[in-house]
Design a protein around this motif. Sequence first.
Motif, short mmCIF file in Angstrom:
data_model
loop_
_atom_site.label_atom_id
_atom_site.label_comp_id
_atom_site.label_asym_id
_atom_site.label_seq_id
_atom_site.Cartn_x
_atom_site.Cartn_y
_atom_site.Cartn_z
N SER A 239 -21.04 -5.09 21.17
CA SER A 239 -21.34 -6.21 20.19
C SER A 239 -21.52 -7.38 21.07
CB SER A 239 -19.85 -6.52 19.65
OG SER A 239 -18.81 -6.59 20.69
N ASN B 230 -24.07 -9.85 22.97
CA ASN B 230 -25.60 -10.25 23.25
C ASN B 230 -25.87 -10.14 24.48
OD1 ASN B 230 -27.48 -10.79 20.93
ND2 ASN B 230 -25.44 -12.05 20.45
N THR C 170 -24.20 -8.07 11.18
CA THR C 170 -23.94 -9.14 11.64
C THR C 170 -25.14 -10.04 11.12
OG1 THR C 170 -24.38 -10.48 13.68
CG2 THR C 170 -25.15 -8.31 13.75
N ASP C 171 -24.78 -11.54 11.05
CA ASP C 171 -25.71 -12.31 10.52
C ASP C 171 -26.89 -12.32 11.43
OD1 ASP C 171 -24.37 -13.80 12.42
OD2 ASP C 171 -24.10 -15.54 11.33
N GLU C 172 -26.82 -11.87 12.60
CA GLU C 172 -27.92 -12.00 13.84
C GLU C 172 -29.30 -11.35 13.38
OE1 GLU C 172 -26.79 -11.72 17.61
OE2 GLU C 172 -25.28 -12.71 17.45
N TYR D 235 -29.05 -6.49 21.04
CA TYR D 235 -27.96 -6.23 20.23
C TYR D 235 -28.35 -6.43 18.96
CZ TYR D 235 -23.92 -7.48 17.48
OH TYR D 235 -22.94 -7.73 16.48
N ASN E 150 -20.05 -15.58 13.18
CA ASN E 150 -19.30 -15.64 14.35
C ASN E 150 -17.69 -15.53 13.83
OD1 ASN E 150 -21.85 -16.38 15.56
ND2 ASN E 150 -20.67 -16.41 17.29
N PHE F 279 -17.54 -16.43 23.74
CA PHE F 279 -17.44 -17.95 23.93
C PHE F 279 -16.13 -18.33 23.74
CE2 PHE F 279 -18.31 -22.13 21.98
CZ PHE F 279 -18.95 -22.72 23.31
N ARG G 278 -13.25 -16.88 26.19
CA ARG G 278 -13.63 -17.10 27.60
C ARG G 278 -13.24 -18.84 27.97
NH1 ARG G 278 -19.28 -18.19 30.75
NH2 ARG G 278 -18.45 -18.13 32.82
N GLN G 279 -13.41 -19.69 26.94
CA GLN G 279 -13.29 -20.84 27.56
C GLN G 279 -11.55 -21.25 27.26
OE1 GLN G 279 -15.69 -21.72 28.50
NE2 GLN G 279 -17.08 -20.60 27.46
N LYS H 22 -17.73 -23.31 30.30
CA LYS H 22 -19.20 -23.09 30.51
C LYS H 22 -20.03 -23.13 29.25
CE LYS H 22 -17.64 -22.20 35.03
NZ LYS H 22 -17.34 -23.42 35.50
N TYR I 175 -23.80 -22.79 27.62
CA TYR I 175 -24.91 -22.43 27.80
C TYR I 175 -26.05 -23.57 27.68
CZ TYR I 175 -23.34 -17.36 28.09
OH TYR I 175 -22.81 -16.29 28.54
N ARG J 234 -23.19 -22.11 15.56
CA ARG J 234 -22.65 -20.99 15.06
C ARG J 234 -21.76 -21.27 13.78
NH1 ARG J 234 -26.04 -19.72 17.67
NH2 ARG J 234 -26.24 -18.09 19.42
N ASN K 260 -21.90 -25.47 19.84
CA ASN K 260 -21.09 -25.13 21.03
C ASN K 260 -20.12 -26.26 21.80
OD1 ASN K 260 -21.77 -22.42 20.29
ND2 ASN K 260 -23.39 -22.35 21.88
N ARG L 280 -28.67 -18.83 28.04
CA ARG L 280 -29.07 -17.15 27.52
C ARG L 280 -30.70 -16.99 27.22
NH1 ARG L 280 -25.50 -15.23 22.42
NH2 ARG L 280 -24.04 -14.83 24.11
N HIS M 125 -32.00 -17.31 23.42
CA HIS M 125 -30.80 -17.91 22.68
C HIS M 125 -31.07 -18.56 21.39
CE1 HIS M 125 -27.00 -20.38 23.44
NE2 HIS M 125 -26.78 -19.71 22.40
O1 DAU Z 1 -23.05 -13.86 14.40
C1 DAU Z 1 -22.42 -12.82 14.84
C2 DAU Z 1 -22.35 -12.47 16.20
O2 DAU Z 1 -21.51 -13.54 16.93
C3 DAU Z 1 -21.80 -11.03 16.24
O3 DAU Z 1 -22.60 -10.16 15.89
C4 DAU Z 1 -21.46 -10.65 17.73
O4 DAU Z 1 -20.98 -9.48 18.00
C5 DAU Z 1 -20.77 -11.71 18.44
O5 DAU Z 1 -20.61 -11.42 19.72
C6 DAU Z 1 -21.04 -12.98 18.29
O6 DAU Z 1 -22.54 -13.28 18.94
P1 DAU Z 1 -22.86 -14.61 19.78
O7 DAU Z 1 -23.95 -14.27 20.72
O8 DAU Z 1 -23.02 -15.89 18.83
O9 DAU Z 1 -21.29 -14.85 20.37
P2 DAU Z 1 -20.84 -15.23 21.79
O10 DAU Z 1 -19.41 -15.66 21.79
O11 DAU Z 1 -21.54 -14.46 22.90
O12 DAU Z 1 -21.48 -16.78 22.14
C7 DAU Z 1 -21.28 -17.81 21.12
C8 DAU Z 1 -22.13 -18.94 21.36
O13 DAU Z 1 -21.60 -19.62 22.58
C9 DAU Z 1 -23.81 -18.60 21.79
O14 DAU Z 1 -24.47 -19.93 21.27
C10 DAU Z 1 -23.68 -18.62 23.21
C11 DAU Z 1 -22.65 -19.75 23.49
N1 DAU Z 1 -21.91 -19.33 25.02
C12 DAU Z 1 -21.31 -18.19 25.06
C13 DAU Z 1 -20.60 -17.89 26.27
C14 DAU Z 1 -19.99 -16.40 26.39
C15 DAU Z 1 -21.78 -20.56 25.91
O15 DAU Z 1 -22.36 -21.56 25.61
N2 DAU Z 1 -21.00 -20.14 27.14
C16 DAU Z 1 -20.25 -18.92 27.02
O16 DAU Z 1 -19.70 -18.88 28.15
#
Ligand code: DAU
Length: 332
Positions: free
Chosen positions: A82, A84, A121-123, A148, A177, A188, A191-192, A203, A205, A212, A247, A271, A274
């Motif tokens: 799951s 990315n 997913t919406d992605e 993904y 999300n 995300f 983690r924060q 952190k 990105y 989201r 974010n 990323r 991204h």
């Molecule tokens: O939209 C649905 C999707 O949402 C699901 O299909 C995925 O399984 C799920 O992981 C999620 O994907 P994202 O890539 O949007 O989620 P993520 O939590 O990895 O990241 C959310 C946003 O935050 C994305 O713009 C990247 C950013 N990010 C992520 C991390 C881990 C940061 O800015 N800093 C970070 O440390």
Amino acid sequence: MTTLLVTGGAGFIGSNFARWVLDHTDAGVTVLDALTYAGNRANLDGLDPARLNFVHGSIADPALLDDLVADHDVVVHFAAESHNDNSLDGPAIFVETNIVGTYHVLQAVRQHGKRLHHISTDEVYGDLELDDPAKFTRTTPYNPSSPYSASKAASDHLVRAWVRSFGVQATLSNCSNNYGPRQHIEKFIPRQITNVIDGIRPKLYGAGLNVRDWIHVDDHNSALWRIIEAGRIGETYLIGADGEKNNREIVELILELMGQPTDAYDHVNDRAGHDLRYAIDAAPLRDELAWSPQYSDIVDGLRSTIDWYRTNEDWWRGAKQATEAKYAAKGQ
Ligand code: DAU
Ligand code: NAD
């Protein structure tokens, strides 16, 4: 009693789904989960063993799937890789689990004539411009960006092909999300939160302006139940709760709710590829299935999520160091 086979039910959304079903319905649940790094048997602790059965196994095992599917009324298919970022570092397992694994699930439900709900997913729709008022709808063309999201898009196409060509009784959903308890700390929001608990600055990105469309996991799961109950076979439902935030806004909110200065975060490497913005038009789900979310304000949901990570440090502590080391190696 309706019996559900829930693949990936020891992960974040699947385990919250099992809880939701046991709390809100009289259905029985069997979880089938391979317990990858993202799966955790403890996610199902405390659930009534008379209604919740756990099978440690993989959707890559057709014989096991065949036996289990034969014994249940509905298959609810969450199992997937799951994240990315992981798909950029090692895409092969995403193809195996998300595409080939879904193929095995489809063959089993086809063989036994069982109802399937496929979680996606919406992605799959790619991304929207930041200044575009549009939202994703069920007719938005597929345009996935990451390994993904491409693997999830492929799985959706397989489901639709099995509906049309083989008469499989399936529905699909594409959700935005999720946040809430039991989400792996590689993601995300957790983690924060766990960074702040540990005195590490959050952190972001790149510039942190990516948007989201956040939904509480319980709202995703109540929508899934409505679709399982009343969704039209072959139909796709987009699930979202009008929760668009960038974010940076999310990080500032977490810092504020955790009593820290709202500018106490770092920008890190972006990323690759991204996606800029996701946004869901969930009107058909609201209108056709009379669904509505319980969490109208992300502040309430975030506050309870922060409390959960504070109270359940044992749950995440073991993964924290390795997760941060992996990000640090990429300058993230
Ligand atoms: O939209 C649905 C999707 O949402 C699901 O299909 C995925 O399984 C799920 O992981 C999620 O994907 P994202 O890539 O949007 O989620 P993520 O939590 O990895 O990241 C959310 C946003 O935050 C994305 O713009 C990247 C950013 N990010 C992520 C991390 C881990 C940061 O800015 N800093 C970070 O440390
Ligand atoms: P997760 O990574 O937390 O959980 C995935 C679960 O699948 C884990 O328990 C893992 O052990 C299990 N699994 C992996 N490979 C397996 C295999 N071969 N056989 C059996 N089990 C296996 O993921 P999540 O965030 O809970 O996502 C669940 C589903 O929802 C996925 O299909 C994902 O694409 C979809 N989705 C997630 C989000 C989100 O925001 N997290 C949004 C929309 C859709």
